[in-house]
Design a protein around this motif. Structure first.
Motif, short mmCIF file in Angstrom:
data_model
loop_
_atom_site.label_atom_id
_atom_site.label_comp_id
_atom_site.label_asym_id
_atom_site.label_seq_id
_atom_site.Cartn_x
_atom_site.Cartn_y
_atom_site.Cartn_z
N ARG A 40 0.83 -1.22 0.00
CA ARG A 40 0.00 0.00 0.00
C ARG A 40 0.86 1.26 0.00
N CYS A 41 1.91 1.27 0.82
CA CYS A 41 2.79 2.44 0.88
C CYS A 41 3.62 2.56 -0.39
N LYS A 44 1.84 4.32 -3.14
CA LYS A 44 1.71 5.77 -2.96
C LYS A 44 2.97 6.54 -3.36
#
Length: 85
Positions: A40-41, A44
């Motif tokens: 998820r990170c 980003k």
């Protein structure tokens, strides 16, 4: 596979599992368990295309600008240096 290679491979596997148990990999951004940068990170993170050419002018601590030739032509960075990176 020889017995020695099998023992070495098993020892490496045991060592890695023991270290993961003692020092659980956690995402450096959100602290989720599992990896040092979770998916998820990583999604980003802003990806860069092309290289980065540093400027040949640097500013000293006193505020003076010095123009000098840089020893490298450019640097490739796959990610912008912000956030988790």
């Amino acid at each position: 596979m020889t017995l020695a290679r099998s023992l070495i491979r098993n020892a490496h596997s045991f060592r890695n599992r023991a270290l993961d148990f003692l020092f659980t990999p956690r995402c450096v951004q959100c602290q989720r368990e599992g990896s040092y940068v979770c998916h998820r990170c990583l999604a980003k993170v802003r990806r860069l295309s092309g290289g980065y050419r540093p400027a040949s002018t640097t500013t000293t601590a006193g505020g003076a600008c010095i123009t000098e030739r840089i020893a490298i032509d450019g640097v490739y960075a796959p990610f912008a240096m912000e956030g988790v990176v």
